[in-house]
Design an enzyme around this catalytic site. Structure first.
Site, mmCIF file in Angstrom:
data_model
loop_
_atom_site.group_PDB
_atom_site.id
_atom_site.type_symbol
_atom_site.label_atom_id
_atom_site.label_comp_id
_atom_site.label_asym_id
_atom_site.label_seq_id
_atom_site.Cartn_x
_atom_site.Cartn_y
_atom_site.Cartn_z
ATOM 1 N N HIS A 14 0.834 -1.198 0.000
ATOM 2 C CA HIS A 14 0.000 0.000 0.000
ATOM 3 C C HIS A 14 0.870 1.250 0.000
ATOM 4 O O HIS A 14 2.016 1.238 0.478
ATOM 5 C CB HIS A 14 -0.914 0.021 1.222
ATOM 6 C CG HIS A 14 -1.988 -1.019 1.181
ATOM 7 N ND1 HIS A 14 -3.022 -0.987 0.287
ATOM 8 C CD2 HIS A 14 -2.171 -2.143 1.941
ATOM 9 C CE1 HIS A 14 -3.817 -2.027 0.491
ATOM 10 N NE2 HIS A 14 -3.316 -2.747 1.492
ATOM 11 N N GLU A 44 0.421 3.823 1.873
ATOM 12 C CA GLU A 44 0.649 4.184 3.270
ATOM 13 C C GLU A 44 1.812 3.388 3.864
ATOM 14 O O GLU A 44 2.637 3.934 4.614
ATOM 15 C CB GLU A 44 -0.626 3.938 4.101
ATOM 16 C CG GLU A 44 -1.847 4.694 3.596
ATOM 17 C CD GLU A 44 -2.692 3.880 2.635
ATOM 18 O OE1 GLU A 44 -3.929 3.965 2.741
ATOM 19 O OE2 GLU A 44 -2.122 3.142 1.796
#
Length: 288
Positions: free
Chosen positions: A264, A266
């Site tokens: 991801h 993030e």
């Protein structure tokens, strides 16, 4: 704020300028020789003279429709208080506006009219643009002799805001303009949140995941400490080059996640920053 309005013939440039003048107190500006037939504007000999006046009075609001060369546009765009607004509309509607304007000025171009007939009754009139209007519109908007210098549509690609004026009444146009919140100061200088969200959109462009583009910005004390985007880990072949079989096999969302090799956005941002740099008080901006 200094708003420049561009667009083809009868798209509604001066109508929007008049709305800014009457509703928001803008001062209309024009270059000598390009006088608007409706606005009582301040006149200037050169774009540089106009810009000098606006710069000295930057706290006030100004609007102009006199943007006819790339030099003029680039001169204005250098300043942080300038906003370029482009307006366009369907050819048939713009032609109808042209007829109305010509009637106001006391001369009317030839028209091609036909009627929709049903059961021997005329239902409504359709006004078809003449070849002369179409040619003039093309010459004005495209300037095929030098597209890069003074093409209206070239200018419109640089616009900060585009208005599609297909409205058949001023009331509908005014309502639409009001909903756009044109005079919002964030259009000139975005807030911190907007700024960092734009950066996350930019980071997403580096994504190599075949499923979707996601970008992330990690911020502390209004400073970027890390960026991230989704895709395979460093050292592996990029997902869009076949690095992740799951993504390249178009597996449905939520299925076989344990086989996915992509990280991801993030995750990548947090891994890049590390615990010490993140600390407390950090903010993560992600465009998903």
């Amino acid at each position: 704020m200094f708003i420049g309005i561009t667009g083809p013939i009868c798209s509604g440039k001066h109508t929007i300028a008049e709305w800014l003048v009457s509703v928001h107190g803008f001062t209309p500006l024009t270059l000598r020789g390009n006088d608007n037939y409706r606005l009582d504007a301040l006149h200037f000999e050169t774009p540089d003279g106009l810009l000098e006046y606006v710069t000295k009075n930057w706290i006030d609001n100004f609007v102009t429709c006199d943007i006819d060369t790339l030099y003029v546009l680039e001169t204005y765009r250098k300043r942080p208080f300038f906003l370029l607004l482009a307006v366009d509309g369907p050819l048939t509607i713009r032609y109808q506006r042209c007829l109305t304007r010509c009637q106001e000025l006391g001369h009317q171009p030839p028209t091609l009219e036909r009627f929709v007939i049903e059961n021997d009754k005329r239902l409504f009139k359709i006004v078809t643009p003449t070849n002369e209007f179409i040619q003039n519109d093309q010459d004005h908007a495209l300037n095929l002799d030098d597209f890069s210098v003074s093409s209206i549509y070239n200018f419109m690609t640089m616009a900060d805001l585009i208005v599609v004026n297909s409205f058949l009444s001023l009331q509908l146009l005014y309502a639409h303009l009001h909903s756009l919140n044109i005079t919002n100061s964030e259009r000139l200088r975005p807030s911190w949140d907007t700024y960092f969200m734009h950066l996350s959109d930019l980071a997403a462009l580096r994504s190599n995941c075949m499923k979707r583009r996601v970008g992330c910005i990690l911020v502390k004390d209004f400073r970027v400490i890390a960026t991230g985007y989704n895709g395979t880990a460093r050292g592996l072949k990029n997902c869009n080059q076949g690095g992740c079989e799951r993504c390249n096999d178009a597996v449905p969302c939520g299925k076989e996640l344990d086989t996915c090799l992509c990280l991801h956005a993030e995750e990548n941002a947090l891994l890049e920053a590390g615990r010490e740099r993140v600390g407390q008080g950090s903010i993560l901006y992600c465009n998903t």
